[in-house]
Structure formats: C-alpha cells, structure tokens
Design a protein around this motif. Structure first.
Motif, PDB file in Angstrom:
ATOM      1  N   THR A  57       0.851  -1.204   0.000  1.00 26.21           N
ATOM      2  CA  THR A  57       0.000   0.000   0.000  1.00 26.21           C
ATOM      3  C   THR A  57       0.884   1.250   0.000  1.00 26.21           C
ATOM      4  OG1 THR A  57      -0.101   0.264   2.417  1.00 26.21           O
ATOM      5  CG2 THR A  57      -1.840  -1.077   1.430  1.00 26.21           C
ATOM      6  N   THR A  59       0.384   3.562   2.144  1.00 28.71           N
ATOM      7  CA  THR A  59       0.593   3.796   3.579  1.00 28.71           C
ATOM      8  C   THR A  59       1.835   3.059   4.055  1.00 28.71           C
ATOM      9  OG1 THR A  59      -1.818   3.871   3.808  1.00 28.71           O
ATOM     10  CG2 THR A  59      -0.535   3.723   5.846  1.00 28.71           C
ATOM     11  N   LEU A  62       4.996   4.795   2.979  1.00 27.27           N
ATOM     12  CA  LEU A  62       5.338   5.934   3.844  1.00 27.27           C
ATOM     13  C   LEU A  62       5.885   5.461   5.185  1.00 27.27           C
ATOM     14  CD1 LEU A  62       2.181   8.129   3.122  1.00 27.27           C
ATOM     15  CD2 LEU A  62       4.537   8.752   2.556  1.00 27.27           C
ATOM     16  N   THR A  83      -4.383  16.171   4.603  1.00 25.38           N
ATOM     17  CA  THR A  83      -3.900  14.991   3.879  1.00 25.38           C
ATOM     18  C   THR A  83      -4.740  13.832   4.366  1.00 25.38           C
ATOM     19  OG1 THR A  83      -2.028  13.535   3.414  1.00 25.38           O
ATOM     20  CG2 THR A  83      -2.080  14.510   5.615  1.00 25.38           C
ATOM     21  N   TYR A  84      -4.674  12.718   3.644  1.00 30.12           N
ATOM     22  CA  TYR A  84      -5.383  11.549   4.163  1.00 30.12           C
ATOM     23  C   TYR A  84      -4.687  11.110   5.442  1.00 30.12           C
ATOM     24  CZ  TYR A  84      -8.034   7.214   4.096  1.00 30.12           C
ATOM     25  OH  TYR A  84      -8.873   6.183   4.418  1.00 30.12           O
ATOM     26  N   VAL A 129       3.074  16.729   1.183  1.00 29.94           N
ATOM     27  CA  VAL A 129       2.089  15.873   0.505  1.00 29.94           C
ATOM     28  C   VAL A 129       1.769  16.523  -0.837  1.00 29.94           C
ATOM     29  CG1 VAL A 129      -0.271  14.978   0.631  1.00 29.94           C
ATOM     30  CG2 VAL A 129       1.135  15.100   2.709  1.00 29.94           C
ATOM     31  N   SER A 179       1.345   5.758  -4.277  1.00 31.36           N
ATOM     32  CA  SER A 179       0.276   4.796  -3.976  1.00 31.36           C
ATOM     33  C   SER A 179      -0.289   4.270  -5.291  1.00 31.36           C
ATOM     34  CB  SER A 179      -0.850   5.478  -3.196  1.00 31.36           C
ATOM     35  OG  SER A 179      -2.035   4.711  -3.273  1.00 31.36           O
ATOM     36  N   ASP A 181      -3.238   2.393  -5.108  1.00 32.43           N
ATOM     37  CA  ASP A 181      -4.483   1.797  -4.615  1.00 32.43           C
ATOM     38  C   ASP A 181      -5.545   1.811  -5.713  1.00 32.43           C
ATOM     39  OD1 ASP A 181      -6.067   4.122  -4.540  1.00 32.43           O
ATOM     40  OD2 ASP A 181      -5.781   4.463  -2.411  1.00 32.43           O
ATOM     41  N   GLY A 191      -1.456  -1.070  -3.515  1.00 37.74           N
ATOM     42  CA  GLY A 191      -0.010  -1.126  -3.780  1.00 37.74           C
ATOM     43  C   GLY A 191       0.647   0.214  -3.554  1.00 37.74           C
TER      44      GLY A 191
HETATM   45  C1  LIG Z   1      -2.294  11.739   0.497  1.00 32.94           C
HETATM   46  C2  LIG Z   1      -2.319  10.253   0.674  1.00 32.94           C
HETATM   47  N1  LIG Z   1      -1.271   9.655   1.266  1.00 32.94           N
HETATM   48  C3  LIG Z   1      -1.224   8.326   1.440  1.00 32.94           C
HETATM   49  C4  LIG Z   1      -2.247   7.513   1.033  1.00 32.94           C
HETATM   50  C5  LIG Z   1      -2.173   6.057   1.288  1.00 32.94           C
HETATM   51  O1  LIG Z   1      -2.172   5.290   0.151  1.00 32.94           O
HETATM   52  P1  LIG Z   1      -2.794   3.817   0.177  1.00 32.94           P
HETATM   53  O2  LIG Z   1      -4.282   3.951   0.068  1.00 32.94           O
HETATM   54  O3  LIG Z   1      -2.198   3.172  -1.027  1.00 32.94           O
HETATM   55  O4  LIG Z   1      -2.370   3.167   1.437  1.00 32.94           O
HETATM   56  C6  LIG Z   1      -3.376   8.084   0.410  1.00 32.94           C
HETATM   57  C7  LIG Z   1      -4.490   7.248  -0.043  1.00 32.94           C
HETATM   58  O5  LIG Z   1      -5.513   7.681  -0.488  1.00 32.94           O
HETATM   59  C8  LIG Z   1      -3.414   9.488   0.235  1.00 32.94           C
HETATM   60  O6  LIG Z   1      -4.455  10.079  -0.334  1.00 32.94           O
END
Ligand SMILES: Cc1ncc(COP(=O)(O)O)c(C=O)c1O
Length: 374
Positions: A57, A59, A62, A83-84, A129, A179, A181, A191
């Motif tokens: 992922t 995530t 990171l 940010t997410y 970000v 990402s 995803d 991924g």
């Molecule tokens: C700004 C941001 N960072 C990190 C992520 C994490 O990515 P993933 O969904 O692949 O874990 C996302 C997912 O939407 C995101 O929008």
C-alpha cells in the motif's frame, strides 16, 4: 433517473485480466519475478537509475520510508494537516510524532513558512504531501530541509505520472512514496512504491517489507526461500505480490492514456470555473500535474448544499480531507486557520480516466444550475 457519475474509478479490463491469468497459471502468487519486473520497469520509467521498492500500500511505503530513515520514538515529522490520515498514521506507526502544519490556501500544499516555525531539536523530517497531485513549493521544502538537516519524505500518493523540473516525478528528491491503490493514477488493486537514491535506506526498506528477514528480496527474486536467516530490525509483512505487480505492469503501459484524459478533464473544470466568481479551484498546471482528484472551492458558504444538490442529481462528490489536527488522535493545542477554512469550502468533483465529455458537461451544467438557484 440519469446515470450515476462516479467520483472515481479504476480503468481496468482485458489487459489486466490477461496479466493476472499469466500469474495464476504459474501457481505462485506471492512476491517473485513479476514484482522484480515491475520494479525494473518503474526504475526505467522514472529514470535517473533510482532505487524502487514496491510494497502492498501507499501507507506502508510511507511507514517504511519513515522507519528506513531511522526515525522513531522521540522524533518529530512536519506534515500538512490536510492529507489523508494515512500520512499521519505512517509517522505515528514508527513511534514518531506527526506535527500538523498549515497549508497554502491557493495550492493546498504545505505552508513552508509555517512548517519552519514548528521546527524543534526533535524534528527529523518533513513530509510534503502532493495534495491533489500538486507540488508547488517543493523547492522551498528542500531549502528548509537542507538548512535544518532534515530528511524529506514526499507523500506523492496522488501524483504518479507528473513531471517536476522536466523529469518524471520520483526522479528527483530524497525519498518519494507513491500509492497504487484502487483509484489512483495507476492501480495494482492496492499497492505502493518507495523511490530513492539512498541505497542504504532502500535496502533497509527491502528487508523491512519482508518482516526484517535479511536479504529475503534477493532470494525471492531468484526463486529461493530463506530458511536459515537472521533478523536485526523490526519489519512488517508489507511486500507486494506478483498478482498486484502484474496489474501494475499493465497499468504502467496504459499511463499515457490515463494521464492525458485526467489532465483534459481537469482543464475543462478549470476553464468552466472561471465563469463563476464565487467558485475557485486550486492553482495547478495540468501540463505537468496528473490529477488524482479535482477540488472546487465554494466561497461564501454553500459547499454542503452544493454537495447534496449534486448527489440528488446522481453526481458523486467527496471531501478530501478532514484536517488531521481535528481528529482525536492528532488533536493540536493550536489552530490552523487556513486549513480549517479550506475544509469548510472544498468539494471534490468526479475525476477519472473513463469520464466522458458529456459527463463533464453534465457536472458543469448542474453546478451552474445550482449557482442560479441561489
Ligand atoms: C495523500 C495520501 N497519502 C497516502 C495515502 C495512502 O495510500 P494507500 O491507500 O495506497 O495506502 C493516500 C491514499 O488515499 C493518500 O491520499
């Protein structure tokens, strides 16, 4: 009832099915030659001979990037509040503290002057970000980082396919995380990838994605299994599978088609919004930015009303994202007024590579109808 216009979706079909079948026929679905090939193809695509490590992922990309830079308990990482929550979680998962920073009102990118004010002796990194795929003040981030000896871990989850200084995103920069995803610019289902030139960091991440089993990546890529191994650092089960990589490899080939459609749609929205003085969008150059999301900023109130109006018209919208400093886990003792204001105003409009011109026209017409209602 008119057809539903979706906020986002993946463009996948026969090519991805064929790629999956190729892996299924081998009877081995885990991490092996497909991941190895995907990493190689990403290295070639990005250029500059960068190290690429694929994971399950964005995530985890990171999280491993923060850990791989040797950051953990007692350390602080500067991060924009909008940010997410994935970005914040990736930092706190290492034991480090995410320090919420203000964002720039016209771009949504981290406000570098505000971030500078939050530097303490504990600050070890800054995580800009690429919000809504933009990376406007990245140079300023690197200047600040150099001055204070900070690592830069770019959360580029939204921006795969873009160009920075005439190079593909990921070719430059300290540690860049993507990402893949289900709804990103390209997908593997889920991924992510970490991209860097720092071989030591890349190798730590290679081990950490496989529970810290030393050099397990090399063994798996040559079809072996580690039976007698050592582990010296905490790792995680974060590797990418061959199934995911096979989809990613196909998607990478289709990226030019996806990117140009996403850019066209964003330019159409940008053009349309110029007609409406109380509606704005973020300042982005869609010749170099490949947008994952597109935001309209509804000035002078009414965002929630526009959201329900569009939903009644069968048009999905989103809110990207609630500022993290307003979440219980990451609550701050200080306010971040610019971010809080944007949070009241923004609405994400449908954007994906299968959106037709008629879809975009319908979204724009309904927004105009809503403006005329008021
Ligand atoms: C700004 C941001 N960072 C990190 C992520 C994490 O990515 P993933 O969904 O692949 O874990 C996302 C997912 O939407 C995101 O929008």
């Amino acid at each position: 009832m008119t057809d539903l216009i979706r906020l986002s979706r993946a463009q996948v079909g026969a090519d991805e099915l064929q790629a999956l079948a190729r892996v299924i026929e081998t009877g081995y679905l885990g991490m092996s030659v497909e991941v190895q090939s995907f990493e190689k193809e990403l290295t070639e695509y990005i250029g500059d001979n960068r190290q690429v490590v694929c994971v399950n992922t964005g995530t985890s990309a990171l999280h491993l990037a923060v850990q791989g830079c040797g950051i953990g308990a007692g350390d602080e990482v500067l991060i924009p509040t909008i940010t997410y929550v994935a970005s914040f979680q990736a930092v706190s998962a290492t034991g480090a503290t995410p320090i919420a920073c203000e964002v720039n009102s016209t771009t949504g990118f981290i406000d570098v002057d505000d971030a500078a004010k939050r530097i303490t002796p504990k600050t070890k990194a800054i995580m800009p970000v690429h919000y809504a795929s933009g990376f406007s003040d990245l140079d300023k981030v690197y200047d600040l980082a150099q001055k204070h000896n900070l690592r830069v871990i770019e959360d580029a989850a939204h921006s795969f396919g873009g160009f920075y200084k005439n190079k593909r995103l990921g070719a430059l920069g300290d540690v860049v995380c993507f990402s893949f995803d289900g709804i990103k610019n390209i997908t593997c289902g889920e991924g992510g990838a970490v991209v860097t030139s720092d071989l030591e960091v890349a190798n730590r991440i290679r081990d950490a994605r496989l529970l810290g089993v030393e050099r397990d990546t090399e063994k798996r890529f040559s079809g072996q299994r580690s039976w007698d191994f050592d582990v010296t650092e905490q790792g995680w089960r974060y590797h990418m599978s061959d199934l995911m990589a096979s989809i990613g490899r196909t998607q990478l080939k289709r990226l030019p088609e996806f990117s140009s459609r996403r850019q066209q749609v964003a330019k159409q929205y940008q053009q349309f919004l110029k007609q409406h003085p109380n509606l704005h969008c973020l300042d982005m150059d869609y010749d170099v930015v490949v947008p994952h999301i597109f935001l309209v900023l509804v000035k002078q109130g009414g965002r929630d009303h526009l959201k329900s109006y569009l939903e009644e018209k069968n048009i999905q919208t989103g809110l990207h994202y609630k500022p993290n400093h307003l979440l219980t886990l990451y609550k701050t003792t200080y306010a971040l007024p610019k971010a809080e204001q944007i949070y009241e105003e923004f609405l994400t409009l449908p954007l994906h590579s299968l959106l037709t011109d008629d879809d975009v026209k319908r979204v724009c017409e309904e927004i105009t109808n809503w403006v005329n209602l008021k």
